[in-house]
Design an enzyme around this catalytic site. Sequence first.
Site, PDB file in Angstrom:
ATOM      1  N   HIS A  82      11.472 -98.385 -19.945  1.00 29.09           N
ATOM      2  CA  HIS A  82      10.268 -98.963 -19.360  1.00 29.09           C
ATOM      3  C   HIS A  82       9.160 -99.154 -20.393  1.00 29.09           C
ATOM      4  CE1 HIS A  82       8.312-100.124 -15.650  1.00 29.09           C
ATOM      5  NE2 HIS A  82       7.263 -99.361 -15.899  1.00 29.09           N
ATOM      6  N   SER A  84       4.253-103.124 -17.004  1.00 25.32           N
ATOM      7  CA  SER A  84       4.663-102.660 -15.691  1.00 25.32           C
ATOM      8  C   SER A  84       3.862-103.385 -14.602  1.00 25.32           C
ATOM      9  CB  SER A  84       4.519-101.143 -15.618  1.00 25.32           C
ATOM     10  OG  SER A  84       5.314-100.607 -14.608  1.00 25.32           O
ATOM     11  N   ASP A 136      15.958 -99.106 -17.772  1.00 24.70           N
ATOM     12  CA  ASP A 136      14.825 -98.947 -16.867  1.00 24.70           C
ATOM     13  C   ASP A 136      15.238 -99.327 -15.448  1.00 24.70           C
ATOM     14  OD1 ASP A 136      12.395 -98.965 -15.527  1.00 24.70           O
ATOM     15  OD2 ASP A 136      11.675-100.800 -16.521  1.00 24.70           O
TER      16      ASP A 136
END
Length: 523
Positions: free
Chosen positions: A482, A218, A457
Amino acid sequence: MKLRTCHILYKDLFNPTYEMQGNLKSIFSFVAMEHPLLFLCTFLIYSTYLTTTYSLTIPRLSPIDEWGKTLQDSASSVASDGEEFYYEQTLDHFNYRPESYTTFQQRYLINFKYWGGAKSSAPIFAYLGAEEAIDYAPSIIGFLTDNAASFNALLVYIEHRYYGKSIPFGSREEAFKNASTFGYFNSAQAIADYAEVLIHIKKTLHAKKSPIIVLGASYGGMLATWFRLKYPHLTIGALASSAPILYFDYITSPNSYYDIVTRDFRETSETCYETIRKSWSEIDRVASQPNGLSILSQIFNTCNPLNNSSDLKNYLYSVYTSAAQYSRPPRYRVTVICGGIDGASSENDILSKIGAGLVAYRGDKTCTVDSTTNVSETNMNWKWQTCSEIVIPIGIGNNTMFEPKPFSLKLYANECKKHFGVLPRPHWITTYYGGYDIKLVLKRFGSNIIFSNGLKDPYSSGGVLDNISENLVAIHTVNGSHCLDILPEKESDPEWLVEQRKKEVEIMKGWISQYYSDFGALK
């Protein structure tokens, strides 16, 4: 610590509502210096006020959806197979003023269990920590431990400055005092930190010839990408999981995030999507009635009486976005919510159906909606990061299951200025790291980066989804979510997820093989 408790503690000092409206920044500095026991309360009210005045905040970037432990309960344990170390880190890598040479203790963990050793030039895998303490990274980032043995790799986990135990200025009170002390808190400083730590580790372990591969998830995936581009002499490659590096400076449409959330729900169930879409006006209708907020509190079994309908709406927004972002097999969260909504009796009204979706998702708890906020270093620090350089322009368009809320940089900047004393720099990420015309630009000089994404995601809309070159590779899965690929392997993992991880491992082994080949040719 709950927000309600903080307000009680503040009564003996001043009227928080008046003071916040007048000069919140002065309160923050005053309490940090004069009343350290109330410092956490200051930051909680500070960040909560920002959320309520401009509620369209940037959703958290993290491999997991928990916001981390509270500061009071911050984890002290480290994985049993990891050892804790500290490096005397430079405060400011880019200036030469006397204060720039100040140092702080930066924490990192090392797992020696699988390493083949320096003599065999065995590789080093470095996980670049992001917006949370590093304590649980060894267990959360299962991709490393699941594959370390096949690589004979040393595993390193480096904590991001201003998180966990890696706090400059000697204490949280000093580090979080004002924008001047916060000013050393940015991504460029962070990846320079990682460079120093990795050089130190290789020197200490006499592992000069061991190749390094960096991995991030991320926001950490952004850091891994940028580290590979800025420090190619220190790493032979990077795995960037769910890194929305193109969600800056309007490269990606601001509405993309909520468009995908809506698509996820609509593809799961058209009736579920319609129920959610109609629920917002119904919430407003009930709230406008006499005792309307009490009625809403009863319908949704809230943990505390609602003060306004926005609290309920914001909570539902966070539930739906989190469910979409982290909808993972075998218990797909969007499917669970829609199962609750669609499974409610046809005689139930819209809001009762929405409540049934919450119960299905959260479980039949004593209370379902809790709008109070726990203090954590992540929700405090993420406010700063998104109010300085990580300006992801997320808005909501007209064709979603949510109420339209276009992103307003002006309003966003005004709130950041009001609460932190500085304006965001929305163009800095693309100026320093790039992003525009990425296929053309990176093809000319970039190499050895895996961009992995799951298309369920919402942040995948800002990810790299197409191959740029033979060694700048995009691997995405239609049903992935994600950071799913870097989480621990499970027997229940679907075949498409197993194959995604296999491809990543195969590519990384190719990088290492090429490195050894090139290194041998130099002898």
